[in-house]
Write an enzyme that holds these catalytic residues in place. Structure first.
Site, PDB file in Angstrom:
ATOM      1  N   HIS A 273     -10.636   2.758  -1.297  1.00 34.18           N
ATOM      2  CA  HIS A 273     -10.810   2.258   0.063  1.00 34.18           C
ATOM      3  C   HIS A 273     -11.582   0.949  -0.041  1.00 34.18           C
ATOM      4  CE1 HIS A 273     -10.384   4.259   4.245  1.00 34.18           C
ATOM      5  NE2 HIS A 273      -9.223   3.962   3.728  1.00 34.18           N
TER       6      HIS A 273
ATOM      7  N   TYR B 258       4.291   0.529  -3.020  1.00 37.29           N
ATOM      8  CA  TYR B 258       4.022   0.197  -4.421  1.00 37.29           C
ATOM      9  C   TYR B 258       5.055  -0.811  -4.949  1.00 37.29           C
ATOM     10  CZ  TYR B 258       0.833   4.182  -4.356  1.00 37.29           C
ATOM     11  OH  TYR B 258      -0.200   5.031  -4.059  1.00 37.29           O
TER      12      TYR B 258
ATOM     13  N   HIS C 264       0.817  -1.199   0.000  1.00 42.06           N
ATOM     14  CA  HIS C 264       0.000   0.000   0.000  1.00 42.06           C
ATOM     15  C   HIS C 264       0.859   1.261   0.000  1.00 42.06           C
ATOM     16  CE1 HIS C 264      -3.921   1.863   0.643  1.00 42.06           C
ATOM     17  NE2 HIS C 264      -3.334   2.692   1.474  1.00 42.06           N
TER      18      HIS C 264
ATOM     19  N   GLU D 228      -4.118   4.683  12.657  1.00 38.43           N
ATOM     20  CA  GLU D 228      -4.696   5.332  11.476  1.00 38.43           C
ATOM     21  C   GLU D 228      -5.939   6.127  11.848  1.00 38.43           C
ATOM     22  OE1 GLU D 228      -5.068   2.638   8.159  1.00 38.43           O
ATOM     23  OE2 GLU D 228      -2.913   2.258   8.117  1.00 38.43           O
TER      24      GLU D 228
END
Lengths: 748, 228
Positions: A95, A52, A49, A312
């Site tokens: 998402h 990459y 994520h 997060e």
């Protein structure tokens, strides 16, 4: 420092999503085994994520430069010049996995995250679009996911005062276990006031502001977003919870801090939280950062340092401030009732150092964290056998063309999206010139419309200026991707998705300035997925080069497959932003005037392969699509765009899913007028699909003159209260309406 | 003529209301934490999600310092317009009768609606019929989750009798299930008015309609008339 017996092991690293060789590489960078804080930081920044790992090499082939590009990939969002000293910032992000686990919060925080990316570069968000994929709506799970995802997007966008102006949704079997929720946002900023995220100024203060930090979303990027989906419910604690009110205050506060010139650089906290934000700011500025986790405002008192570093929690921003400006920054935070704390310092060490009070609890070289994650080559291989199951037939092959048209209008992929977009505020901020179903692309005035010129409103990007007789510059935006066509041919299908966006813009009267993309694919470690991905990226690059619409930013979402369900259709979602000189001449899609001639414009050579009708018939996807003459399509787009800009046509609509007959029905329904079409062509001509076909209505002479630029075929006239096509089809408008409103039932 | 437009944390349509008001007069934003109305001749309580709509839409904003001044201003006969969330705030503050309940479809809904002007001789509607046939029908967008106007039967009957219902949804446009198709109501004195649809989003043909401008223009006329 740490007792080796308590240090995490290679098994712990693997549980966090790292490989054994990656763990060994980390030990090398650290000069020994990492402790828990350090391993947590690496596991996130070296996740698919954030790093990459499987796509970075491919993405380097994309065109990222052009005369309008102001900010390209690598910043929080890309930006293009829209004239008058202003830029349009935009980006799309996914998402997907959070939304599959908890659709309301997953979708809501997807919107929250993309909005932060926009205001992190100093732009005021002016629009949201969404791109959604679900399984067959006959399944109650698909309907649940759709309903809650739409509710989540609306909840966030509506509450924060950013209009949701467009989007798209497709229903296909391969998305049943792995839905896609992509959100795109646009913002406007003064070019001179754009801010970058690079930390600068040794000794400057790092301030964390916004919501408190809690235990939500821990490990979201590494575990949830970077692996195939397994047991849903156990993952739920890794989904974050959004609070649009908190973000509204955070947005106004951030924009005011920038307006007053109080901060050096700004970055939002998204995936991997503080770890990622601080490391990336340090990396871009080629500096180090010290963070003291004991200074972070917490939602729960007993959080471990590693939890604080990887949380997060939503609605947080990180900024770098000169020491003398810290009191003023805190004062602005207080005004907007946003928590703010000085939690760190910019250093010349080149290291991320994490303190808990006086004690150092973890450190790592910034370059190792951000730049040294190993990148992997793909091993693409064209699949020998079909990857996707044949859809179940829902329409007999021998029905009349009239029945085919009504069945297509009822099809969930074509039926009116009104029950979805009515749940979004599309008009707040007084810029929306074309709302959903009025035109193929949303059209937004670049400055808010005001009645009289030159009123000053703080902050300055809200300054309205309007000469009552002068042009009103506007931006147009579209988001699109037909994953079925990409599945049939990843290269050509992706070219088609890019062309589709540009065609939408052309119908509104806009010329593309830049492109963003979200590459939604399955597991790239599988050769056939690697092939889909590399072919799609090749198509994306070629199409964007041909249209001079460079890629200014984007996102990659891999591992979109359930354990048993197989991969999703490859879905490179394309978002494109264009400009039109005068909003008063923005195009409309609906027929507007009785007696207008109707023309079929562009290189129109439709095929039933991979079409919506073929799906209803239950046909296998073809292996490959006919090559597209991109130059010819671009010429048709230019012809349509010029005609719209000159107000030479009353309506313009791009022919897409369902083909010519469906496009005609859409023009009739939107305009509330019928049409008589003199065509005696076959099923493939009326219902086949391809790139480059448009329907335009207007004065016969004006339409005929388009033939100087592209192919034109005069096919009929706007007339009466029914749609008739040759001798084959005649349907009264109310019957068309009834079919087209099929999605209403899903929300009953 | 100067409008004061309130700004709460979570207000979304504040700048829109400001821009709309400036098409007919002067206008300024008023911060929720301050009591000074800065000489405004009329107040607009705008739409949005003041204080996140937490607890209940409008229930927290009504206790803000600026609302103390607005309540006093209304008590002195000053014109107060509440739009959407502002309407909810005015009901919570008891400046207007009734309450706003969740839409009968239980969803946030955005739709262009048609409104019939029921009373044409009020401070908020007197400009609406000036250049058109009667009854006046306005095309104005509505967008809300909690817009179902409710009052008990006696209150409704009293309001109808006293002409406090100024706007009604045209047949087929009452998507939220409001009692008596009520879209906008005033207080008994006629100086406080709330409506769920957004006239500030209907002030320019380019964005779909300019039918809402007459609400702001009416307030201007009323303020100017009171001065003479």
């Amino acid at each position: 420092m740490s007792d080796p017996a308590t240090l995490p092991t290679v098994e712990d690293a693997i549980a966090l999503g790292l490989t054994e060789s990656e763990y060994e590489l980390i030990c090398e960078h650290q000069g020994g085994r990492p402790n828990r804080v350090e391993l947590a930081m690496y596991s996130l920044l070296w996740s698919e994520h954030c790093a990459y790992k499987h796509s970075k090499k491919l993405l380097r082939s994309l065109p990222t430069e052009g005369e309008h590009v102001v900010m390209g990939p690598g910043e929080n969002a890309g930006a293009v010049d829209v004239g008058g000293g202003l830029v349009c910032a935009f980006k799309v992000e996914s998402h997907n996995h959070p939304s599959a686990v908890e659709p309301f919060q997953g979708a809501a925080t997807g919107v929250g995250g993309i909005l932060r990316d926009i205001f992190a570069i100093g732009a005021r968000p002016i629009a949201v679009l969404d791109s959604l994929r679900f399984g067959d709506p006959a399944s109650s799970r698909s309907r649940y996911l759709l309903d809650r995802a739409v509710a989540g997007i609306g909840h966030y966008g509506n509450s924060i005062g950013v209009p949701t102006v467009g989007g798209e949704v497709y229903f296909e079997g391969p998305y049943e276990q792995n839905c896609l929720v992509n959100a795109m946002a646009l913002g406007i900023a003064e070019r001179e006031k754009l801010v970058r995220s690079a930390a600068a100024g040794i000794g400057n203060v790092v301030v964390l502001f916004g919501a408190r930090t809690g235990r939500d979303g821990i490990g979201g990027a590494s575990v949830l977003a970077s692996a195939e989906l397994g047991d849903d419910d156990g993952m739920r604690p890794t989904v974050q919870v959004g609070d649009p009110f908190e973000e509204k205050k955070l947005m106004e506060c951030s924009l005011e801090l920038l307006e007053r010139g109080l901060i050096v650089s700004l970055q939002d906290l998204g995936a991997a939280g503080l770890t990622s934000s601080a490391s990336e700011m340090a990396s871009k500025g080629e500096v180090g950062i010290d963070i003291d986790v004991s200074k972070v405002f917490l939602r729960e008192a007993d959080m471990e340092p590693f939890e604080i570093m990887v949380s997060e929690s939503q609605e947080r921003m990180l900024c770098v401030v000169e020491p003398s400006n810290v009191p003023a920054v805190m004062e602005r935070c207080e005004k907007w009732e946003v928590g703010g704390a000085a939690i760190g310092t910019v250093t010349d060490t080149g290291r991320m150092r994490v303190f808990d009070g006086e004690a150092i609890v973890g450190e790592a070289p910034v370059s190792a964290l951000v730049d040294d994650c190993p990148l992997y080559d793909l091993a693409p291989e064209r699949p020998a056998a079909p990857v996707y199951p044949v859809p179940a037939p829902v329409l007999a092959g021998d029905v009349s063309m009239r029945e085919m048209l009504l069945a297509l209008l009822r099809s969930p992929n074509i039926a009116s999206r009104r029950p979805l977009f009515e749940r979004y505020d599309a008009i707040v901020q007084s810029r929306t010139i074309r709302r959903p179903e009025q035109a193929d692309a949303a059209v937004l005035a670049i400055k808010p419309l005001v009645g009289r010129p030159a009123y000053e409103i703080s902050p300055s990007e809200l300054k309205g200026s309007r000469d009552p007789d002068g042009p009103i510059p506007a931006s147009a935006v579209s988001i699109d991707c037909n994953g079925r066509r990409v599945a049939a041919d990843p290269y050509t299908g992706t070219v088609a998705a890019v062309l589709e966006c540009a065609s939408n813009l052309a119908c509104a009267g806009a010329k593309p300035l830049g492109t963003t993309n979200n590459l939604n694919f399955g597991n790239p470690e599988k050769p056939h997925i690697a092939w889909q991905l590399s072919e799609a990226v090749r198509g994306l690059g070629d199409a964007c080069r041909a249209l001079d619409a460079p890629i200014v930013g984007g996102n990659v979402s891999l591992y979109n497959e359930g354990a048993s369900a197989g991969p999703i259709y490859p879905t490179p979602v394309i978002g494109m932003v264009g400009r039109l000189p005068d909003a008063r001449r923005a195009g409309r899609l609906g027929f507007a005037r009785e007696g207008d001639a109707i023309a079929l414009v562009g290189p129109f050579a439709p095929r039933l392969d991979a079409s919506e009708l073929a799906k209803l018939w239950g046909r296998q996807l073809p292996d490959g699509l006919p090559q597209i003459d991109v130059e010819a399509v671009a010429a048709a787009q230019a012809a349509v765009r010029d005609a719209v800009r000159a107000s030479e046509v009353s309506s313009a609509h791009d022919i897409a899913e369902g083909g010519l007959a469906v496009a005609l029905a859409e023009c009739c329904l939107t305009g509330g007028l019928g049409a008589r079409i003199e065509l005696d062509d076959d099923i493939e001509y009326l219902f086949g699909e391809c790139s480059g076909g448009f329907l335009a209505s207007g004065e016969r002479q004006a339409l005929e003159s388009l033939s100087e630029q592209t192919t034109v075929r005069m096919i009929g006239v706007v007339e009466g209260r029914s749609l008739s096509i040759g001798d084959q089809i005649e349907v009264e408008l109310p019957e068309l309406t009834e079919a087209y409103e099929a999605l209403v039932e899903l929300f009953a | 003529m100067k409008f004061g437009v309130l700004r709460f944390p979570g207000s979304c349509d504040d700048v829109d209301a400001l821009l709309a008001a400036r098409r007919v007069g002067d206008a300024e934003l008023l911060w929720h934490g301050e009591r000074d109305l800065k000489g405004a001749d009329a107040i607009v309580v705008p739409g949005g999600f003041s204080y996140g709509d937490y607890l209940r839409a409008g229930s927290i904003a009504r206790f803000s310092p600026v609302m103390e001044s607005v309540i006093a201003f209304a008590g002195d006969g000053g014109l107060v317009l509440g739009i959407c969330n502002g309407f909810q705030v005015l009901c919570e503050a008891k400046l207007l009768p009734g309450a706003l309940l969740p839409n009968s479809n239980l969803r946030f809904t955005f739709r262009q609606v048609e409104l019939e002007v029921v009373q044409e001789q009020t401070a908020f509607t007197c400009a609406c019929g000036l250049d058109g046939p009667s009854p006046v029908v306005l095309s104005i967008p509505a967008k809300h989750s909690w817009g179902r106007y409710y009052a008990d039967e006696q209150t409704l009957a009293d309001m109808e009798g006293r002409g406090q219902v100024l706007l009604r949804y045209a047949p087929g446009h009452n998507f939220n299930g409001s009692s008596n198709d009520i879209a906008g109501v005033s207080n008994e004195r006629g100086n406080v008015f709330g409506l769920m649809p957004h006239p500030e989003h209907a002030v320019d043909e380019l964005t779909g309609s300019k039918d809402g401008l007459c609400i702001f223009a009416s307030m201007c006329l009323a303020v100017e008339a009171a001065r003479v």
